[in-house]
Scaffold this motif. Structure first.
Motif, PDB file in Angstrom:
ATOM      1  N   TYR A   1       0.833  -1.207   0.000  1.00  0.00           N
ATOM      2  CA  TYR A   1       0.000   0.000   0.000  1.00  0.00           C
ATOM      3  C   TYR A   1       0.868   1.258   0.000  1.00  0.00           C
ATOM      4  N   LEU A   2       1.925   1.242   0.816  1.00  0.00           N
ATOM      5  CA  LEU A   2       2.865   2.358   0.851  1.00  0.00           C
ATOM      6  C   LEU A   2       3.546   2.538  -0.506  1.00  0.00           C
ATOM      7  N   ALA A   3       3.821   1.418  -1.186  1.00  0.00           N
ATOM      8  CA  ALA A   3       4.418   1.486  -2.526  1.00  0.00           C
ATOM      9  C   ALA A   3       3.454   2.165  -3.504  1.00  0.00           C
ATOM     10  N   GLY A   4       2.169   1.834  -3.401  1.00  0.00           N
ATOM     11  CA  GLY A   4       1.171   2.463  -4.259  1.00  0.00           C
ATOM     12  C   GLY A   4       1.070   3.953  -4.009  1.00  0.00           C
ATOM     13  N   TYR A   5       1.150   4.342  -2.745  1.00  0.00           N
ATOM     14  CA  TYR A   5       1.075   5.766  -2.395  1.00  0.00           C
ATOM     15  C   TYR A   5       2.339   6.497  -2.845  1.00  0.00           C
TER      16      TYR A   5
ATOM     17  N   ARG B   1     -12.254  -2.595   2.604  1.00  0.00           N
ATOM     18  CA  ARG B   1     -11.724  -3.791   1.950  1.00  0.00           C
ATOM     19  C   ARG B   1     -10.270  -3.591   1.547  1.00  0.00           C
ATOM     20  N   GLY B   2      -9.451  -3.317   2.521  1.00  0.00           N
ATOM     21  CA  GLY B   2      -8.037  -3.124   2.230  1.00  0.00           C
ATOM     22  C   GLY B   2      -7.808  -1.909   1.347  1.00  0.00           C
ATOM     23  N   GLY B   3      -7.072  -2.107   0.249  1.00  0.00           N
ATOM     24  CA  GLY B   3      -6.728  -0.988  -0.612  1.00  0.00           C
ATOM     25  C   GLY B   3      -7.652  -0.804  -1.797  1.00  0.00           C
ATOM     26  N   LEU B   4      -8.826  -1.449  -1.807  1.00  0.00           N
ATOM     27  CA  LEU B   4      -9.719  -1.397  -2.960  1.00  0.00           C
ATOM     28  C   LEU B   4     -10.163   0.024  -3.280  1.00  0.00           C
TER      29      LEU B   4
ATOM     30  N   VAL C   1      -5.841  11.029  -1.302  1.00  0.00           N
ATOM     31  CA  VAL C   1      -5.334  11.274   0.055  1.00  0.00           C
ATOM     32  C   VAL C   1      -6.403  10.946   1.089  1.00  0.00           C
ATOM     33  N   GLY C   2      -7.654  11.307   0.784  1.00  0.00           N
ATOM     34  CA  GLY C   2      -8.745  10.967   1.696  1.00  0.00           C
ATOM     35  C   GLY C   2      -8.909   9.474   1.860  1.00  0.00           C
ATOM     36  N   SER C   3      -8.657   8.717   0.791  1.00  0.00           N
ATOM     37  CA  SER C   3      -8.809   7.260   0.867  1.00  0.00           C
ATOM     38  C   SER C   3      -7.734   6.639   1.756  1.00  0.00           C
ATOM     39  N   THR C   4      -6.547   7.237   1.781  1.00  0.00           N
ATOM     40  CA  THR C   4      -5.499   6.694   2.655  1.00  0.00           C
ATOM     41  C   THR C   4      -5.826   6.948   4.122  1.00  0.00           C
ATOM     42  N   THR C   5      -6.427   8.116   4.402  1.00  0.00           N
ATOM     43  CA  THR C   5      -6.824   8.400   5.777  1.00  0.00           C
ATOM     44  C   THR C   5      -7.969   7.480   6.190  1.00  0.00           C
ATOM     45  N   ALA C   6      -8.897   7.207   5.272  1.00  0.00           N
ATOM     46  CA  ALA C   6      -9.972   6.258   5.569  1.00  0.00           C
ATOM     47  C   ALA C   6      -9.390   4.875   5.828  1.00  0.00           C
TER      48      ALA C   6
ATOM     49  N   THR D   1       2.245   9.715   4.683  1.00  0.00           N
ATOM     50  CA  THR D   1       2.724  10.981   4.125  1.00  0.00           C
ATOM     51  C   THR D   1       4.190  10.897   3.737  1.00  0.00           C
ATOM     52  N   ILE D   2       4.979  10.171   4.518  1.00  0.00           N
ATOM     53  CA  ILE D   2       6.398  10.005   4.208  1.00  0.00           C
ATOM     54  C   ILE D   2       6.574   9.237   2.898  1.00  0.00           C
TER      55      ILE D   2
END
Length: 402
Positions: free
Chosen positions: A219-223, A277-280, A320-325, A344-345
């Motif tokens: 997930y961090l790689a996707g971000y 559902r995870g990173g969906l 960004v909102g989806s990562t906070t969710a 954020t890093i």
């Protein structure tokens, strides 16, 4: 470290979150993104290459990354309100510096400070907004989306100001634009000092719990890929529009459409953001973002570019909102600030590398079209990575360090 106990009782959640979002409006919407509007004029007037132009957003991203790294400790030391207000004031001072000099080193330092201030305001404001949203579970995703619409306000406002200011004052007037944006930022900072944004923040000194990276590595790689991909589009698209013959009105319309898209975000993605559902959810939104970035490859007409701006913008603000969710769904409240900082890093590293790499590619190949190709490809890869992320169980949330 623990998140605030509850939001102040003397402010409605929506109004409070919208006020907090002004930190993101100044630090990101104006401080980071408005640079794209003055970049063509600065590049010509100051004799920069595309690599040098890209470096200005890279150094801004370095500051943002450094700010994200120390955000949790800063909040612990000075409190939520001071972190948000102080970070925003630093952004205003740096914007004024951009208006005062054409020196490359001085401008680089100003962009660095802008990144530091933006990170402080964004991480602190985002964590506080998440807590406020959680106090109204039935409206949590909608309320949280309001905070991430903040940069859109800055993008819209700067899009309506910068192109016409440059047109009126003529070539070499980029510094006038920076003054106009500084004054706008001062006005937007005032509400942060007029309401109480401090709440009962508590910090646990004896906790040895640390954020575990491995369970969310994909997930961090996707971000990271999102950070690297979106910044190419947001750095060079105005130059692309101008190179295609777009005047002040076309540039203002294109940029304003991206900003206006932010206001649609809370409604457009409400159902998707509710997917636990995870990173969906992130994958769906990031895939839409990639589509928006790819559209200019299929045509150069104003209508086609407008569609690109809307599709990109609607998804851009929601990522960004989806990562906070994702953090809210997968971690207990006391870990939210640390988890948001980790996200954020990862994002910050990506957007640090993106502008200068894409600028170098553009210098080498001689066309901004390649920047858009790279942008869309990175965003698509990010969507695939996020799709592979599963929910994080209790055993994967923390790594104990003795």
């Amino acid at each position: 470290m623990h998140a605030p106990d509850r939001p102040p009782s003397d402010a409605r959640p929506a109004r409070l979150i919208l006020t907090l979002s002004l930190a993101a409006t100044v630090g990101l919407g104006i401080g980071r993104f408005a640079y794209a509007l003055v970049l063509p004029d600065m590049r010509e007037d100051l004799g920069w290459s595309y690599s040098a132009a890209g470096f200005m957003n890279t150094i801004n991203a370095v500051g943002y990354l450094a700010g994200a790294l120390v955000a949790s400790r800063l909040i612990q030391r000075v409190g939520w309100a001071a972190a948000i207000r102080g970070g925003t004031l630093a952004c205003v001072a740096a914007l004024a510096t951009c208006a005062l000099t054409g020196n490359f080193i001085a401008l680089s330092l100003a962009r660095l400070v802008l990144g530091l201030g933006a990170a402080a305001g964004f991480v602190a404001g985002g964590a506080l907004a998440a807590t406020i949203a959680q106090s109204r579970p039935e409206r949590a995703n909608f309320l949280l989306s309001l905070f991430y619409a903040g940069p859109g306000i800055g993008i819209l406002a700067s899009g309506l100001i910068a192109p016409f200011t440059l047109q009126y004052f003529g070539p070499g007037s980029w510094w006038v634009v920076w003054w106009a944006l500084t004054l706008l930022s001062v006005a937007m900072t005032i509400p942060l000092f007029l309401i109480r944004i401090e709440s009962g923040a508590r910090f646990s000194e004896g906790s040895h719990a640390a954020f575990a990276i491995l369970p969310v590595l994909i997930y961090l790689a996707g971000y990271f890929l999102f950070g690297a991909g979106y910044i190419a589009y947001m750095t060079f698209m105005i130059a692309y529009v101008r190179d295609g013959g777009g005047g002040a009105a076309a540039q203002a319309a294109f940029w304003s459409l991206i900003g206006l898209s932010a206001f649609v975000t809370p409604w457009a993605w409400r159902g998707v953001l509710a997917l636990d559902r995870g990173g969906l959810a992130t994958a769906i939104i990031l895939g839409t973002n990639a589509l928006g970035a790819a559209l200019p490859m299929l045509g150069h007409s104003p209508a086609w570019l407008a569609v690109s701006a809307v599709v990109f913008g609607v998804a851009f603000f929601a990522v960004v909102g989806s990562t906070t969710a994702f953090v809210r769904f997968n971690y207990p409240p006391q870990m939210w600030p640390t988890a948001i900082a980790a996200m954020t890093i990862s994002f910050g590293v990506g957007q640090t590398l993106g502008p200068i790499v894409v600028g170098a590619i553009t210098d080498a190949l001689g066309s901004l079209s390649y920047a858009l190709n790279v942008s869309a490809a990175l965003l698509a890869l990010g969507a695939v990575a996020a799709l592979c992320q599963r929910k994080v169980g209790p055993e994967g949330r923390m790594a104990n360090s003795e």
